[in-house]
Design a protein around this motif. Structure first.
Motif, PDB file in Angstrom:
ATOM      1  N   HIS A  99     -46.091 -38.100  39.703  1.00 18.39           N
ATOM      2  CA  HIS A  99     -46.388 -39.344  38.974  1.00 18.39           C
ATOM      3  C   HIS A  99     -47.902 -39.549  39.105  1.00 18.39           C
ATOM      4  O   HIS A  99     -48.365 -40.418  39.844  1.00 18.39           O
ATOM      5  N   THR A 110     -43.949 -40.725  43.787  1.00 20.37           N
ATOM      6  CA  THR A 110     -45.267 -41.349  43.978  1.00 20.37           C
ATOM      7  C   THR A 110     -45.880 -40.883  45.298  1.00 20.37           C
ATOM      8  O   THR A 110     -47.081 -40.690  45.393  1.00 20.37           O
ATOM      9  N   PRO A 151     -40.751 -50.496  41.674  1.00 22.22           N
ATOM     10  CA  PRO A 151     -40.111 -51.747  42.038  1.00 22.22           C
ATOM     11  C   PRO A 151     -39.667 -51.778  43.495  1.00 22.22           C
ATOM     12  O   PRO A 151     -39.347 -50.745  44.081  1.00 22.22           O
TER      13      PRO A 151
HETATM   14  N1  ASP Z   1     -42.091 -46.809  39.838  1.00 24.19           N
HETATM   15  C1  ASP Z   1     -42.196 -45.635  40.682  1.00 24.19           C
HETATM   16  C2  ASP Z   1     -41.679 -44.405  39.969  1.00 24.19           C
HETATM   17  O1  ASP Z   1     -41.403 -44.472  38.783  1.00 24.19           O
HETATM   18  C3  ASP Z   1     -41.567 -45.831  42.020  1.00 24.19           C
HETATM   19  C4  ASP Z   1     -40.069 -46.014  42.037  1.00 24.19           C
HETATM   20  O2  ASP Z   1     -39.397 -45.998  41.009  1.00 24.19           O
HETATM   21  O3  ASP Z   1     -39.568 -46.195  43.149  1.00 24.19           O
HETATM   22  O4  ASP Z   1     -41.590 -43.373  40.579  1.00 24.19           O
END
Ligand code: ASP
Length: 341
Positions: free
Chosen positions: A140, A178, A278
């Motif tokens: 990401h 991430t 989130p």
């Molecule tokens: N928004 C971030 C992602 O798309 C983190 C997550 O979803 O936990 O990886």
């Protein structure tokens, strides 16, 4: 306005491996330079007539809306599709055919897809630049860029640099893309101290840990969350990626991944607290507790705000828009000027 950087190894942005320390600094300079457009102190129409194709085949709030908002704030237009149900992939269309078709409608594409490597496959068939907005548990890159940009700013506010800092990385480190992109991008920095803490079965993949060690950083695994956050400058927590879990991988413990009591026990209540969001607020979700929200180091909303700057900088880079073109298409009077005292 600073000169525009370029992504290394091609026009697509697929991985954080496409940055060097100097191209990263250039991108961050550009993100600083577009600050007037994120804060509505100026209006830019440099992308007037340009079209973004925004294709999200996995859920998203921040990433999709901030990419789209970034493009609109630069004067472009946006077409979007979300989920498989409403796209021809539901009729069995291949990634390659979809990529070729939507390239004809767009000047740049932002793509999120649940399979690792799928966005690279998309880019291989596209005829316009493609930006990876998350490929399964792979990478990401735009999130890692905004995370490191935020880290520089938050540590800078405390008179510190990213080089030499101590970070605790907590949560689902196995599926959290991430975290994978963040640790890889931080390999461009020097002398970092990582402490990792994950529920059983959700540990950091070996290749990501190895990348940190090869870059000369230290990485140790903590036995408890309190031990992980003791003495660190920054905590980066991430939710359990339930959509990628099989039943046997579901973490046994409920409660919080990190809360105020843990930080108090570690004597580290003013640590910088980051999270890609989130945040899972369901009972016993095992995530960052909202009881840390009034602590002075909370930076999770600085991350989301900074995402706009970073994503504008990404578009300008992907489209090769010159600094001069940005300057010539900037109006100093924003729409809300008359509302100001
Ligand atoms: N928004 C971030 C992602 O798309 C983190 C997550 O979803 O936990 O990886």
């Amino acid at each position: 306005m600073v000169d525009l950087p370029a992504f290394e190894q091609g026009r697509h942005l697929l991985s954080v491996a496409q940055f060097s320390r100097s191209s990263l600094a250039q991108l961050f300079g550009l993100a600083d330079a577009v600050e007037p457009f994120t804060r509505r102190r100026g209006i830019c129409t440099v992308l007037d007539g340009a079209m973004l194709g925004s294709l999200f085949f996995e859920p998203s709030t921040r990433t999709r809306l901030s990419f789209e908002s970034a493009f609109l704030r630069l004067g472009g237009e946006v077409t979007t599709t979300t989920g498989f149900t409403f796209s021809s992939m539901a009729k069995g269309e291949s990634i390659a055919d979809t990529a070729r078709v939507v390239s004809g409608y767009s000047d740049v594409l932002v793509v999120r897809h649940p399979e690792v490597g799928s966005v690279a496959e998309f880019a291989a068939a596209a005829t316009v630049p493609v930006i990876n907005a998350g490929d399964g548990s792979g990478e990401h890159p735009s999130q890692a860029l905004l995370d490191v940009y935020t880290l520089e700013k938050e540590l800078g506010r405390r008179g510190r640099a990213v080089d030499g800092c101590r970070l605790a990385v907590l949560g689902d480190l196995r599926h959290g893309r991430t975290v994978h992109s963040l640790i890889r991008l931080l390999c461009l920095y020097r002398d970092l101290d990582f402490t990792v803490f994950a529920p059983a079965g959700l540990e950091l993949p070996d290749e990501v840990a190895q990348a940190a060690l090869v870059a000369g950083h230290r990485l140790r695994t903590a036995e408890s969350v309190v031990a992980a956050v003791r003495g660190v400058d920054v905590v980066y927590a991430t939710r359990v990626q339930r959509e990628r879990l099989t039943a046997e991988l579901a973490p046994a413990s409920g409660g919080d991944l990190l809360n105020r009591r843990h930080l108090a026990q570690a004597d580290n209540l003013d640590v910088i607290i980051m999270h890609p969001l989130p945040r899972d607020s369901r009972p016993d979700a095992f995530d960052l507790s909202p009881d840390v929200d009034d602590l002075p180091g909370l930076a999770i909303f600085q991350q989301t705000d900074n995402g706009l700057n970073i994503r504008m900088a990404i578009f300008l880079t992907a489209l090769g828009v010159s600094a001069e073109a940005v300057r010539l298409t900037t109006k100093q009077r924003p729409w809300n000027a008359s509302l100001r005292p």
